[in-house]
Design an enzyme around this catalytic site. Structure first.
Site, short mmCIF file in Angstrom:
data_model
loop_
_atom_site.label_atom_id
_atom_site.label_comp_id
_atom_site.label_asym_id
_atom_site.label_seq_id
_atom_site.Cartn_x
_atom_site.Cartn_y
_atom_site.Cartn_z
N ARG A 33 40.12 80.92 -65.19
CA ARG A 33 39.80 82.21 -65.52
C ARG A 33 38.67 82.64 -66.41
O ARG A 33 38.80 81.86 -67.49
CB ARG A 33 40.83 83.78 -65.93
CG ARG A 33 41.64 84.11 -64.77
CD ARG A 33 42.54 85.56 -64.53
NE ARG A 33 43.62 85.15 -64.25
CZ ARG A 33 44.13 85.19 -62.46
NH1 ARG A 33 42.72 85.65 -61.79
NH2 ARG A 33 44.51 85.39 -61.43
N ASP A 34 37.70 83.32 -65.99
CA ASP A 34 36.75 83.24 -67.31
C ASP A 34 36.83 83.92 -68.62
O ASP A 34 37.54 85.48 -68.44
CB ASP A 34 35.45 84.39 -66.61
CG ASP A 34 33.91 84.14 -67.54
OD1 ASP A 34 33.03 83.04 -66.47
OD2 ASP A 34 33.97 84.34 -68.21
N ILE A 35 36.64 84.08 -69.00
CA ILE A 35 36.26 84.80 -70.98
C ILE A 35 35.64 85.45 -70.96
O ILE A 35 36.79 86.64 -71.49
CB ILE A 35 36.40 83.13 -72.13
CG1 ILE A 35 37.51 83.22 -73.10
CG2 ILE A 35 35.43 83.59 -72.42
CD1 ILE A 35 36.94 82.93 -73.79
N ASN A 91 25.34 79.27 -61.28
CA ASN A 91 24.07 78.92 -61.43
C ASN A 91 23.55 77.63 -61.61
O ASN A 91 24.56 76.36 -61.95
CB ASN A 91 24.01 79.94 -62.88
CG ASN A 91 24.60 81.62 -62.67
OD1 ASN A 91 24.25 82.03 -61.35
ND2 ASN A 91 25.36 81.44 -62.91
N VAL A 100 26.81 76.26 -69.32
CA VAL A 100 27.95 75.62 -69.44
C VAL A 100 26.84 74.74 -68.70
O VAL A 100 27.22 74.89 -67.29
CB VAL A 100 28.78 76.39 -69.30
CG1 VAL A 100 29.86 74.60 -69.58
CG2 VAL A 100 29.46 76.92 -70.51
N HIS A 104 29.77 74.70 -61.83
CA HIS A 104 31.57 75.71 -61.61
C HIS A 104 30.71 77.21 -61.02
O HIS A 104 29.83 77.20 -61.59
CB HIS A 104 31.29 76.18 -63.16
CG HIS A 104 30.67 76.65 -63.73
ND1 HIS A 104 29.72 76.26 -64.74
CD2 HIS A 104 30.06 78.60 -64.43
CE1 HIS A 104 29.16 76.84 -65.49
NE2 HIS A 104 29.31 78.63 -64.80
N HIS A 106 31.54 80.25 -59.94
CA HIS A 106 31.60 81.53 -60.23
C HIS A 106 32.58 82.28 -59.38
O HIS A 106 31.83 82.36 -57.58
CB HIS A 106 30.31 82.47 -60.46
CG HIS A 106 30.46 81.55 -62.48
ND1 HIS A 106 30.47 82.96 -63.14
CD2 HIS A 106 29.69 81.44 -61.87
CE1 HIS A 106 30.27 81.84 -63.99
NE2 HIS A 106 28.99 80.87 -63.75
P1 AMP Z 1 27.30 80.24 -66.85
O1 AMP Z 1 26.54 81.07 -66.95
O2 AMP Z 1 26.48 80.27 -65.37
O3 AMP Z 1 26.65 79.14 -67.11
O4 AMP Z 1 28.74 80.91 -66.39
C1 AMP Z 1 29.12 79.98 -67.99
C2 AMP Z 1 30.33 80.60 -67.80
O5 AMP Z 1 31.36 80.50 -68.53
C3 AMP Z 1 30.29 82.82 -68.29
O6 AMP Z 1 31.20 83.68 -67.55
C4 AMP Z 1 31.39 82.31 -69.86
O7 AMP Z 1 31.25 83.80 -70.14
C5 AMP Z 1 32.52 81.31 -69.64
N1 AMP Z 1 32.99 80.49 -70.58
C6 AMP Z 1 32.68 79.95 -71.44
N2 AMP Z 1 33.32 79.64 -72.59
C7 AMP Z 1 34.48 79.75 -72.00
C8 AMP Z 1 35.77 79.51 -72.57
N3 AMP Z 1 36.50 78.87 -73.27
N4 AMP Z 1 37.50 80.26 -71.17
C9 AMP Z 1 36.36 80.22 -70.08
N5 AMP Z 1 35.21 80.91 -69.58
C10 AMP Z 1 34.32 80.51 -70.13
#
Ligand code: AMP
Ligand code: ZN
Length: 118
Positions: A33-35, A91, A100, A104, A106
């Site tokens: 799950r997204d944080i 993205n 990140v 990934h 979403h």
């Molecule tokens: P993006 O902006 O497409 O690179 O998405 C990165 C996603 O990673 C964002 O939606 C963040 O909220 C999520 N994220 C960052 N750190 C963590 C974490 N430690 N655990 C879960 N999700 C995370």
């Protein structure tokens, strides 16, 4: 696990070095799950292999990348999103909002989603 990058946040989650709410695991992918969730369901599906961006996906990675969508479908079904609908989106680089650099998918659902995204 292949191509582990010790500097990468999501590789650290894969290695168990950083906690995450993991909801799916297969040989090639995991999801958690997204944080900072942007919808009632907001999961991130990632390959076990470190691939930085869509631009770095090799022809040999096709099965891995396909497995991300199989995972998303399975999670969407488990979350009861199949009929109402959901979004699976990735993205690439800064202009698209990638923060990140380990690819990934979403998975977003549980509410009406506007299109196009901002
Ligand atoms: P993006 O902006 O497409 O690179 O998405 C990165 C996603 O990673 C964002 O939606 C963040 O909220 C999520 N994220 C960052 N750190 C963590 C974490 N430690 N655990 C879960 N999700 C995370
Ligand atoms: Zn990584």
């Amino acid at each position: 696990m292949s191509d582990h990058n010790p500097e990468c946040l999501f590789c650290k989650i894969l290695a168990g070095e950083i906690p995450a709410d993991i909801i799916y695991e297969s040989d090639s992918a995991i999801a958690f799950r997204d944080i900072n969730p942007q919808a009632p369901t907001h999961a991130l599906v990632i390959p076990r292999k470190h691939i930085a961006t869509i631009n770095d996906i090799d022809v040999a990675d096709q099965a891995i990348v396909g497995s991300l969508f199989s995972a998303a479908r399975e999670i969407a079904a488990a979350e009861g999103l199949e009929d109402d609908g959901y979004r699976a989106v990735m993205n690439c680089n800064e202009a698209a909002g990638q923060t990140v650099f380990h690819i990934h998918l979403h998975l977003l659902g549980g509410r009406a989603l506007a299109w196009p995204p901002g």
